[in-house]
Motif scaffolding. Structure first.
Motif, short mmCIF file in Angstrom:
data_model
loop_
_atom_site.label_atom_id
_atom_site.label_comp_id
_atom_site.label_asym_id
_atom_site.label_seq_id
_atom_site.Cartn_x
_atom_site.Cartn_y
_atom_site.Cartn_z
N THR A 184 0.84 -1.20 0.00
CA THR A 184 0.00 0.00 0.00
C THR A 184 0.87 1.25 0.00
N PHE A 185 0.32 2.32 -0.54
CA PHE A 185 1.01 3.60 -0.52
C PHE A 185 -0.01 4.63 -0.05
N THR A 186 0.17 5.08 1.15
CA THR A 186 -0.77 6.02 1.76
C THR A 186 -0.24 7.44 1.67
N VAL A 187 -1.05 8.30 1.10
CA VAL A 187 -0.71 9.72 1.07
C VAL A 187 -1.53 10.38 2.18
N ALA A 188 -0.83 10.90 3.17
CA ALA A 188 -1.54 11.40 4.37
C ALA A 188 -1.28 12.89 4.57
#
Lengths: 258, 230
Positions: free
Chosen positions: B226-230
């Motif tokens: 997963t790649f979470t942009v927060a």
């Protein structure tokens, strides 16, 4: 009831039975409800159509649903009345079933004729729609787009436009498009919901489908064949743009690749 | 009274069934291990095509086995599977320039789809391989790819795909290491607003499986994440 009685006399005799009247009224009520449901819900659930193909799919779904409404209502009305009106009450089970209906050629013939008419209607309508869809896929001026599925992305190439490649689908509005679909690994299914096209992407094979996108906008391309861990994420966008914007996009892609 | 009791019993049986399914589902869901999250480190700002943005860094590696990543020094249940490390759950700040450096320790071969031999979605459409700027890698010398999917959701689109050049099959381990000297691939891209994305390798590296797309290619914690942009 015997074979020699006139049909009108038989119907009049049935209609004098209170349970028949109730079943007919229940049948009519359920038919109306289901028909209204069929006219409103299926097309709305499928979203706004973006091609004649999808309009054909939606009208087919609506018409088939309306045609099925009285059939389903008949089954439901008899079931509802059986569960309520003919229900055995009290602690003891009924002594036995009612008398069976045997030897009624008219009932059998009516059942077979109605069933045959309905199934022939579905068959002929379906064949007609399929014929029109295959005609779109073989339009002489169609633009070819090669579609490649692999776990878990789609890629698109345009052999008539310098083999431009993209992870998103760009199409000019109102121009027939033929998709040549294949897979690099397992079986996928190329599905553009709003355009009403869905075809399997098989490794080592090329399957074809066609469409004439006639609505500007952005739509979702997804995989409709369970294909592994990230199947649910195997989506991208289809952009239907004007022919001018499409030409500009192709030019931009070509200049970026050179 | 008897009828009411029958309905109560039936309702109770249905409720008990639902409870059993819910308990089984939640128990199984909690039993799964979630890889640790690797947050990008922000170091100052950088000029980008969309202005000056915070500059975040991530460091990853691809290994020919599972002995150096999130599966522990024994490699877990499949120590011979190729893997990304140190983890496959990544996070980066929104509206930032993200620079990812990947040390590629694995060999490879010909990628099935040449599209993924090219760089897509990075700043200027480039990457560096061992310090040299490039826009693609040879289709017959790909070890893995790092590919973030462009999900058509309400979140900002983010599609990044970078090929990772393969090491030679006969590459010898570097002194003091069980792995050869890696190819170091660096690339940068700009994130939009917050969102949840997935990434995976598009080079079929699940050796011994159908089309080499099984095994580590089809299991969490190896060649996808997963790649979470927060």
């Amino acid at each position: 009831m015997t074979q020699t009685e006139p049909v009108t006399a038989q119907i009049r005799m049935w209609w004098q039975r209170v349970e028949i009247k109730r079943i007919v009224w229940i049948w009519l009520g359920i038919t109306v409800v289901l028909a209204i449901f069929a006219l409103i819900v299926p097309a709305r659930v499928m979203g706004s159509p973006a091609s004649p193909t999808m309009r054909a799919v939606e009208s087919t779904m609506t018409i088939f649903s309306v045609a099925a409404a009285p059939v389903m209502a008949l089954v439901l009305s008899v079931a509802v009345y059986s569960l309520t009106g003919w229900r055995s009450r009290g602690s003891e089970p009924p002594i036995g079933d009612g008398p069976p209906i045997r030897g009624s050629g008219r009932v059998t013939a009516t059942w077979m004729v109605v069933s045959s008419v309905l199934t022939m209607f579905v068959l002929i309508w379906g064949l007609g729609e399929m014929q029109s869809l295959s005609a779109e896929a073989s339009a002489p001026n169609a633009m070819v787009v090669n579609v490649t599925g692999q776990q878990w992305v789609w890629t698109f190439s345009y052999p008539q436009n310098g083999n431009v490649e993209s992870d998103q689908l760009y199409l000019p509005v109102n121009r027939p498009v033929v998709f040549h679909v294949t897979s690099k690994d397992v079986i996928h299914s190329f599905w553009v919901v709003e355009m009403g096209i869905k075809v399997d992407a098989n490794p080592g094979e090329v399957t074809k489908t066609g469409v004439v996108p006639d609505t500007l906008g952005t739509f979702v391309v997804r995989c409709a064949e369970l294909c592994g861990l990230l199947h649910a994420h195997m989506e991208t966008q289809a952009h239907v743009v004007s022919s001018t914007d499409f030409a500009a996009w192709i030019t931009a892609q070509e200049s970026r690749a050179s | 009274m008897g009828t009411v009791r029958v309905y109560l019993k039936a309702s109770g049986a249905v409720a008990a069934g639902v409870l059993v399914v819910v308990l089984a589902g939640t128990t199984l869901a909690r039993a799964g291990t979630t890889p640790g999250l690797l947050n990008a480190t922000v170091k100052g700002t950088a000029q980008t095509p969309v202005g000056v943005l915070p500059h975040a860094f991530l460091e990853l590696a691809t290994y020919p086995d599972s002995l150096a990543g999130e599966h522990g020094p024994d490699g877990g249940s499949k120590p011979d599977w190729v893997s990304y490390g140190p983890t496959t759950n990544l996070s980066a700040p929104a509206h930032s320039l993200v620079t990812i450096t990947i040390k590629q320790y694995d060999s490879g071969g010909t990628i099935t789809n040449p599209y993924f031999a090219s760089v897509h979605g990075t700043v200027d459409g480039t990457m560096t391989i061992n310090g040299q700027t490039a826009t693609a890698s040879k289709v017959d010398a790909i070890g893995h790819t790092f590919t973030i999917h462009a999900m058509p959701t309400n979140q900002d689109p983010l599609f990044v795909s970078v090929p990772l050049r393969a090491l030679p099959d006969n590459a010898k381990p570097a002194p003091g290491s069980s792995y050869p000297v890696p190819n170091v691939v660096t690339f940068s891209f700009v994130t939009g607003g917050p969102g949840e994305y997935v990434w995976n390798c598009e080079y079929p590296c699940g050796d011994g499986t159908y089309a080499n797309f099984g095994g580590p290619m089809s299991a969490r914690g190896y060649m996808s994440g997963t790649f979470t942009v927060a």
